[in-house]
Design an enzyme around this catalytic site. Sequence first.
Site, PDB file in Angstrom:
ATOM      1  N   HIS A 258     -10.521  -3.585   0.720  1.00  0.00           N
ATOM      2  CA  HIS A 258     -10.841  -2.236   0.225  1.00  0.00           C
ATOM      3  C   HIS A 258     -11.581  -2.160  -1.109  1.00  0.00           C
ATOM      4  O   HIS A 258     -11.404  -1.202  -1.866  1.00  0.00           O
ATOM      5  CB  HIS A 258      -9.578  -1.348   0.175  1.00  0.00           C
ATOM      6  CG  HIS A 258      -9.912   0.092   0.492  1.00  0.00           C
ATOM      7  ND1 HIS A 258      -8.996   1.118   0.414  1.00  0.00           N
ATOM      8  CD2 HIS A 258     -11.081   0.642   0.881  1.00  0.00           C
ATOM      9  CE1 HIS A 258      -9.596   2.245   0.733  1.00  0.00           C
ATOM     10  NE2 HIS A 258     -10.860   1.980   1.021  1.00  0.00           N
TER      11      HIS A 258
ATOM     12  N   SER B 152      -8.386   1.062   4.494  1.00  0.00           N
ATOM     13  CA  SER B 152      -7.144   1.747   4.868  1.00  0.00           C
ATOM     14  C   SER B 152      -7.020   1.884   6.376  1.00  0.00           C
ATOM     15  O   SER B 152      -8.017   2.056   7.080  1.00  0.00           O
ATOM     16  CB  SER B 152      -7.081   3.132   4.218  1.00  0.00           C
ATOM     17  OG  SER B 152      -7.121   3.012   2.820  1.00  0.00           O
TER      18      SER B 152
ATOM     19  N   LYS C 119       1.025   9.304  -5.301  1.00  0.00           N
ATOM     20  CA  LYS C 119      -0.333   8.753  -5.142  1.00  0.00           C
ATOM     21  C   LYS C 119      -1.411   9.771  -5.505  1.00  0.00           C
ATOM     22  O   LYS C 119      -1.316  10.940  -5.138  1.00  0.00           O
ATOM     23  CB  LYS C 119      -0.496   8.350  -3.672  1.00  0.00           C
ATOM     24  CG  LYS C 119      -1.910   7.994  -3.258  1.00  0.00           C
ATOM     25  CD  LYS C 119      -1.961   7.614  -1.801  1.00  0.00           C
ATOM     26  CE  LYS C 119      -3.368   7.234  -1.377  1.00  0.00           C
ATOM     27  NZ  LYS C 119      -3.389   6.633  -0.046  1.00  0.00           N
TER      28      LYS C 119
ATOM     29  N   HIS D  83       0.980   2.392   4.245  1.00  0.00           N
ATOM     30  CA  HIS D  83       0.019   3.505   4.298  1.00  0.00           C
ATOM     31  C   HIS D  83       0.119   4.163   5.676  1.00  0.00           C
ATOM     32  O   HIS D  83       0.375   3.485   6.669  1.00  0.00           O
ATOM     33  CB  HIS D  83      -1.388   2.908   4.086  1.00  0.00           C
ATOM     34  CG  HIS D  83      -2.450   3.902   3.763  1.00  0.00           C
ATOM     35  ND1 HIS D  83      -2.964   4.779   4.691  1.00  0.00           N
ATOM     36  CD2 HIS D  83      -3.135   4.135   2.603  1.00  0.00           C
ATOM     37  CE1 HIS D  83      -3.901   5.516   4.123  1.00  0.00           C
ATOM     38  NE2 HIS D  83      -4.021   5.152   2.849  1.00  0.00           N
TER      39      HIS D  83
ATOM     40  N   ARG E  94      -7.093  -2.163  -6.456  1.00  0.00           N
ATOM     41  CA  ARG E  94      -7.473  -3.502  -5.991  1.00  0.00           C
ATOM     42  C   ARG E  94      -8.534  -4.110  -6.913  1.00  0.00           C
ATOM     43  O   ARG E  94      -8.497  -5.296  -7.248  1.00  0.00           O
ATOM     44  CB  ARG E  94      -7.976  -3.434  -4.538  1.00  0.00           C
ATOM     45  CG  ARG E  94      -6.810  -3.228  -3.589  1.00  0.00           C
ATOM     46  CD  ARG E  94      -7.118  -2.387  -2.375  1.00  0.00           C
ATOM     47  NE  ARG E  94      -5.927  -1.612  -2.055  1.00  0.00           N
ATOM     48  CZ  ARG E  94      -4.876  -2.083  -1.395  1.00  0.00           C
ATOM     49  NH1 ARG E  94      -4.902  -3.291  -0.901  1.00  0.00           N
ATOM     50  NH2 ARG E  94      -3.808  -1.335  -1.191  1.00  0.00           N
TER      51      ARG E  94
ATOM     52  N   CYS F 264      -6.148   3.467  -3.916  1.00  0.00           N
ATOM     53  CA  CYS F 264      -6.275   2.106  -3.375  1.00  0.00           C
ATOM     54  C   CYS F 264      -7.383   1.239  -3.971  1.00  0.00           C
ATOM     55  O   CYS F 264      -7.115   0.189  -4.536  1.00  0.00           O
ATOM     56  CB  CYS F 264      -6.541   2.171  -1.876  1.00  0.00           C
ATOM     57  SG  CYS F 264      -5.201   2.886  -0.955  1.00  0.00           S
TER      58      CYS F 264
ATOM     59  N   ASP G  56       0.843  -1.186   0.000  1.00  0.00           N
ATOM     60  CA  ASP G  56       0.000   0.000   0.000  1.00  0.00           C
ATOM     61  C   ASP G  56       0.888   1.249   0.000  1.00  0.00           C
ATOM     62  O   ASP G  56       1.697   1.444   0.914  1.00  0.00           O
ATOM     63  CB  ASP G  56      -0.903  -0.009   1.246  1.00  0.00           C
ATOM     64  CG  ASP G  56      -2.092   0.920   1.092  1.00  0.00           C
ATOM     65  OD1 ASP G  56      -2.135   1.663   0.086  1.00  0.00           O
ATOM     66  OD2 ASP G  56      -2.967   0.907   1.967  1.00  0.00           O
ATOM     67  N   ASP G  57       0.735   2.062  -1.026  1.00  0.00           N
ATOM     68  CA  ASP G  57       1.435   3.357  -1.119  1.00  0.00           C
ATOM     69  C   ASP G  57       2.957   3.234  -1.180  1.00  0.00           C
ATOM     70  O   ASP G  57       3.663   4.169  -0.793  1.00  0.00           O
ATOM     71  CB  ASP G  57       1.041   4.293   0.044  1.00  0.00           C
ATOM     72  CG  ASP G  57      -0.416   4.747  -0.012  1.00  0.00           C
ATOM     73  OD1 ASP G  57      -1.167   4.248  -0.870  1.00  0.00           O
ATOM     74  OD2 ASP G  57      -0.796   5.600   0.812  1.00  0.00           O
TER      75      ASP G  57
ATOM     76  N   LYS H 101      -5.325  -5.938   3.383  1.00  0.00           N
ATOM     77  CA  LYS H 101      -6.254  -4.842   3.088  1.00  0.00           C
ATOM     78  C   LYS H 101      -7.089  -5.152   1.843  1.00  0.00           C
ATOM     79  O   LYS H 101      -6.561  -5.233   0.740  1.00  0.00           O
ATOM     80  CB  LYS H 101      -5.450  -3.557   2.875  1.00  0.00           C
ATOM     81  CG  LYS H 101      -6.276  -2.370   2.426  1.00  0.00           C
ATOM     82  CD  LYS H 101      -5.411  -1.124   2.316  1.00  0.00           C
ATOM     83  CE  LYS H 101      -6.152  -0.006   1.602  1.00  0.00           C
ATOM     84  NZ  LYS H 101      -5.353   1.223   1.520  1.00  0.00           N
TER      85      LYS H 101
ATOM     86  N   ASP I 160       0.038  -0.758  -4.814  1.00  0.00           N
ATOM     87  CA  ASP I 160      -1.269  -0.320  -5.326  1.00  0.00           C
ATOM     88  C   ASP I 160      -1.252   1.062  -5.960  1.00  0.00           C
ATOM     89  O   ASP I 160      -2.131   1.400  -6.742  1.00  0.00           O
ATOM     90  CB  ASP I 160      -2.335  -0.377  -4.220  1.00  0.00           C
ATOM     91  CG  ASP I 160      -2.152   0.690  -3.151  1.00  0.00           C
ATOM     92  OD1 ASP I 160      -1.015   1.174  -2.953  1.00  0.00           O
ATOM     93  OD2 ASP I 160      -3.150   1.046  -2.493  1.00  0.00           O
ATOM     94  N   ASN I 161      -0.291   1.880  -5.586  1.00  0.00           N
ATOM     95  CA  ASN I 161      -0.141   3.229  -6.161  1.00  0.00           C
ATOM     96  C   ASN I 161       1.152   3.814  -5.610  1.00  0.00           C
ATOM     97  O   ASN I 161       1.796   3.211  -4.759  1.00  0.00           O
ATOM     98  CB  ASN I 161      -1.344   4.135  -5.832  1.00  0.00           C
ATOM     99  CG  ASN I 161      -1.745   4.163  -4.373  1.00  0.00           C
ATOM    100  OD1 ASN I 161      -2.772   3.626  -3.978  1.00  0.00           O
ATOM    101  ND2 ASN I 161      -0.906   4.752  -3.531  1.00  0.00           N
TER     102      ASN I 161
HETATM  103 MG    MG Z   1      -2.717   2.864  -1.534  1.00  0.00          MG
END
Ligand code: MG
Length: 478
Positions: A124, A147, A285, A212, A73, A69, A30-31, A122, A264-265
């Site tokens: 989401h 998140s 992001k 994140h 996904r 996010c 994540d991130d 996660k 994811d980003n």
């Molecule tokens: Mg993310």
Amino acid sequence: MKRSIASLFTLIGTAMLAAAKPNVVIIFMDDMGYGDLGCYGATKQKTPHLDRMAAEGMKLTSFYAAPVCSVSRAQLLTGCYGVRVDVPAVYGPGSGHGLNPKEVTIAERLKDLGYATMCIGKWHVGDQPEFLPTRQGFDGYFGIPYSNDMQLKSTATGQRVTPLLRDDKVAELLTDEQQRRIVERYTDEAVRFITANKDKPFFLYLPHTAIHTPIYPGEKFRGKSSNGRVGDWIEEVDWSTGRVLDTLRELKLAENTLVVFTSDNGPWLVKGADSGSSGPLRGGKGSTWEGGVRVPTLAWWPGKIAAGSSADAIAGTIDLLPTAVSIAGGTLPADPVIDGRDLSPLLLGKSKESPRGVHYYFSGYNLQAVRKGPWKLAIAPQNETMGRDALPDAKTREPRLYHLDREIGEKTNVAAQHPEVVKELASLGESIMAEIGGNKPAARRPAGKVAKPEYLYPAEGRRKPAKAPQPKPAKDAR
Ligand code: MG
């Protein structure tokens, strides 16, 4: 006697078939940004396990997620651009919308092919019971379903907490401080799942809560990196990935398992010292600059993917579903349409070409840019990152053309010198917008909807769940 020999052959046949089907593990950060791993140039934190994974496998250098996010996904799970399946933006707790249960996910495809399936981390793409992993092809689930900064004040304890789910039930309510053990707990669960399923094909989807914000590295990693707590957390995720790979090695599954590590980003740059890094890329992001969507990606399959290889062909999260189905020996029907393509020829060294050649950069329901080969055409204003507006050179709707091979940092607009490239990419953009973008797309499939959504636990909301907004078409989503 006859029968027992026949059943013996059946048994051997089944065992060989099972052995022939490779396991699939997807580790989804994540991130995490393009510049956060040693093998992508990071120097402040150490990532020896991921660097080893790169040295033993393939580094993908033009691999694309989505800017935020939930969209990312949805893309990984369905093989489609988020807009095609009507997931254009981020879902908050208690949202009445989620990825439509009718969509056929990567887990459902692999389950049909005989795989044990597990999601740890996660989720989401909707927190209502109808939208949870166990309704989308996963045999089991363990994780914080959205998140880690979406805490709600529990009416029972008065504390701001996030829920930790076991399958479709809330097992615990975690305070921020209790997130400190989340990487370790996910890792233990992953090792347990792999060990329990070592004799049959399995699909493990491990979307981490890290990195994140809020940043809560485990006790053993606290203060250990030279890059503050975000560096500490990256080092913990590196340790976690090493444990997953070591487990596969110890169980003699390494040569029958494809492991993909990706994100994811890009990094959430406005978080300052708590943000990851996009390295040489522009933006982070929430943006469609390369830094928002081009993510560090490693593919590992000893004996199948050449050690120390790399590929710069256009690829991304939308390609993971068709790739997994292909290596599992399955085929995909023409309906429902998906956007992703099988990457296995690229991964296995049989081709150097991108199987789709073009990538579309959506923000919300709208297209902001198109890439083909080294060319990227921006057709809309692009913010720098979530919470930081467009700079003067990117505030315009005048087409801007960048040559990513010559200048990965997207500073020099060369549209005036290459009108034919501008024309070609603009036309590709118009086609995809007509198909799935904007307000009147020809082929968008609907999101899932729940009439009376509720929070997963009694809580004082940030917003009333019943009014949980679906982002309006034609407005860029955050
Ligand atoms: Mg993310």
